[in-house]
Design a protein around this motif. Structure first.
Motif, PDB file in Angstrom:
ATOM      1  N   LEU A  71       7.515 -18.210  -9.990  1.00  0.00           N
ATOM      2  CA  LEU A  71       8.535 -19.101 -10.523  1.00  0.00           C
ATOM      3  C   LEU A  71       7.955 -20.499 -10.645  1.00  0.00           C
ATOM      4  N   VAL A  72       8.032 -21.047 -11.848  1.00  0.00           N
ATOM      5  CA  VAL A  72       7.537 -22.392 -12.135  1.00  0.00           C
ATOM      6  C   VAL A  72       8.721 -23.246 -12.556  1.00  0.00           C
ATOM      7  N   ARG A  73       8.841 -24.422 -11.996  1.00  0.00           N
ATOM      8  CA  ARG A  73       9.948 -25.313 -12.324  1.00  0.00           C
ATOM      9  C   ARG A  73       9.516 -26.305 -13.400  1.00  0.00           C
ATOM     10  N   SER A  83       8.821 -28.172 -23.746  1.00  0.00           N
ATOM     11  CA  SER A  83       8.310 -28.653 -22.456  1.00  0.00           C
ATOM     12  C   SER A  83       8.193 -27.504 -21.464  1.00  0.00           C
ATOM     13  N   SER A  84       9.094 -26.525 -21.556  1.00  0.00           N
ATOM     14  CA  SER A  84       8.988 -25.337 -20.694  1.00  0.00           C
ATOM     15  C   SER A  84       7.779 -24.496 -21.083  1.00  0.00           C
ATOM     16  N   LEU A  85       7.542 -24.382 -22.382  1.00  0.00           N
ATOM     17  CA  LEU A  85       6.363 -23.666 -22.853  1.00  0.00           C
ATOM     18  C   LEU A  85       5.100 -24.297 -22.283  1.00  0.00           C
ATOM     19  N   GLN A  86       5.026 -25.614 -22.346  1.00  0.00           N
ATOM     20  CA  GLN A  86       3.835 -26.291 -21.824  1.00  0.00           C
ATOM     21  C   GLN A  86       3.713 -26.141 -20.315  1.00  0.00           C
ATOM     22  N   SER A  87       4.838 -26.168 -19.594  1.00  0.00           N
ATOM     23  CA  SER A  87       4.793 -25.955 -18.142  1.00  0.00           C
ATOM     24  C   SER A  87       4.251 -24.577 -17.815  1.00  0.00           C
ATOM     25  N   GLY A  88       4.719 -23.572 -18.543  1.00  0.00           N
ATOM     26  CA  GLY A  88       4.260 -22.214 -18.293  1.00  0.00           C
ATOM     27  C   GLY A  88       2.785 -22.031 -18.614  1.00  0.00           C
ATOM     28  N   LEU A  89       2.351 -22.580 -19.741  1.00  0.00           N
ATOM     29  CA  LEU A  89       0.953 -22.405 -20.137  1.00  0.00           C
ATOM     30  C   LEU A  89       0.008 -23.206 -19.251  1.00  0.00           C
ATOM     31  N   ASP A  90       0.436 -24.364 -18.775  1.00  0.00           N
ATOM     32  CA  ASP A  90      -0.360 -25.093 -17.779  1.00  0.00           C
ATOM     33  C   ASP A  90      -0.605 -24.204 -16.559  1.00  0.00           C
ATOM     34  N   ASN A  91       0.433 -23.495 -16.139  1.00  0.00           N
ATOM     35  CA  ASN A  91       0.315 -22.626 -14.972  1.00  0.00           C
ATOM     36  C   ASN A  91      -0.635 -21.461 -15.240  1.00  0.00           C
ATOM     37  N   VAL A  92      -0.579 -20.930 -16.449  1.00  0.00           N
ATOM     38  CA  VAL A  92      -1.493 -19.839 -16.824  1.00  0.00           C
ATOM     39  C   VAL A  92      -2.944 -20.287 -16.695  1.00  0.00           C
ATOM     40  N   LEU A  93      -3.260 -21.457 -17.245  1.00  0.00           N
ATOM     41  CA  LEU A  93      -4.631 -21.958 -17.156  1.00  0.00           C
ATOM     42  C   LEU A  93      -5.009 -22.297 -15.717  1.00  0.00           C
ATOM     43  N   ASP A  94      -4.070 -22.863 -14.960  1.00  0.00           N
ATOM     44  CA  ASP A  94      -4.335 -23.189 -13.555  1.00  0.00           C
ATOM     45  C   ASP A  94      -4.697 -21.946 -12.759  1.00  0.00           C
ATOM     46  N   ARG A  95      -4.153 -20.804 -13.161  1.00  0.00           N
ATOM     47  CA  ARG A  95      -4.438 -19.543 -12.468  1.00  0.00           C
ATOM     48  C   ARG A  95      -5.649 -18.821 -13.065  1.00  0.00           C
ATOM     49  N   GLY A  96      -6.353 -19.503 -13.956  1.00  0.00           N
ATOM     50  CA  GLY A  96      -7.613 -18.985 -14.450  1.00  0.00           C
ATOM     51  C   GLY A  96      -7.519 -17.922 -15.518  1.00  0.00           C
ATOM     52  N   ARG A  97      -6.390 -17.855 -16.230  1.00  0.00           N
ATOM     53  CA  ARG A  97      -6.241 -16.875 -17.293  1.00  0.00           C
ATOM     54  C   ARG A  97      -6.361 -17.566 -18.649  1.00  0.00           C
ATOM     55  N   ASP A  98      -6.761 -16.800 -19.655  1.00  0.00           N
ATOM     56  CA  ASP A  98      -7.046 -17.412 -20.950  1.00  0.00           C
ATOM     57  C   ASP A  98      -6.293 -16.775 -22.109  1.00  0.00           C
ATOM     58  N   ALA A  99      -5.273 -15.985 -21.810  1.00  0.00           N
ATOM     59  CA  ALA A  99      -4.418 -15.406 -22.843  1.00  0.00           C
ATOM     60  C   ALA A  99      -3.048 -15.162 -22.219  1.00  0.00           C
ATOM     61  N   ALA A 100      -2.041 -15.085 -23.081  1.00  0.00           N
ATOM     62  CA  ALA A 100      -0.686 -14.918 -22.557  1.00  0.00           C
ATOM     63  C   ALA A 100       0.159 -14.110 -23.526  1.00  0.00           C
TER      64      ALA A 100
END
Length: 203
Positions: A71-73, A83-100
């Protein structure tokens, strides 16, 4: 696109659902909530699922935690869905993934086979394809499959952009793929929309 991208699932669920009058993530459809259906549609095809919440964080947490998702706030969902899209994708990159594989919570989840088809279409595409977007009845829908280049394009855009604006700016890198699943273009904004969906007349 990396030769073997590692996929995350991203579900945007931070909206206020003001037109619906209750949280769309918690609407019940075929024995499960929209949120639960979305998580279960993405989880088998991704390494993990991120759910972006807003003021409804506490209400979504039990479902997210029970499904072992993250869960990401969104710190300020009033800025809009992008802004929610960017929050989610920031989290994806932070977790070391490169596709979604990205979807919205305001609709029933499509069939797992549909999501798998979209993912495989992306994997089989050449490097010039940054995203695969489903199409049904001439309409574009969700979930969309995006690679690192498209993720970065979304993150570089101003927060008050729209996903559609960014897609149109990168039209040459998007593949629109017809699918035989009307749920990819279903959209539930109001109680009337939901009643049409349940009656089978929404699409």
């Amino acid at each position: 696109m990396a030769l073997s991208p590692s996929f995350a699932g991203v579900i945007l669920a931070a909206g206020a659902s003001s037109r619906m009058g209750r949280d769309k993530a918690l609407l019940s459809w075929q024995g499960k909530t929209f949120l639960l259906g979305a998580i279960q549609a993405l989880r088998p095809l991704t390494e993990f699922v991120v759910v972006v919440a807003g003021e409804n964080e506490a209400n979504l947490a039990p479902i997210v935690n029970a499904e072992a998702a993250f869960l990401v706030r969104n710190p300020d969902p009033t800025q809009g869905q992008f802004s929610s899209l960017q929050s989610g994708l920031d989290n994806v990159l932070d977790r070391g993934r490169d596709a979604a594989i990205l979807t919205l919570v305001d609709r029933p989840a499509p069939a797992l086979a549909t999501v798998e088809l979209l993912k495989n279409t992306f994997l089989q595409a050449d490097d010039n394809v940054w995203a695969v977007v489903p199409e049904f009845g001439g309409k574009h829908g969700h979930p969309i499959v995006i690679g690192r280049e498209m993720i970065e394009a979304f993150l570089r855009a101003p927060v008050h952009s729209s996903a559609r604006d960014v897609e149109h700016a990168n039209q040459a890198h998007i593949r629109y793929f017809p699918v035989n699943d009307p749920l990819v273009v279903a959209n539930v904004d109001t109680p009337e929309d939901f009643e049409k969906l349940r009656a089978g007349t929404a699409i």
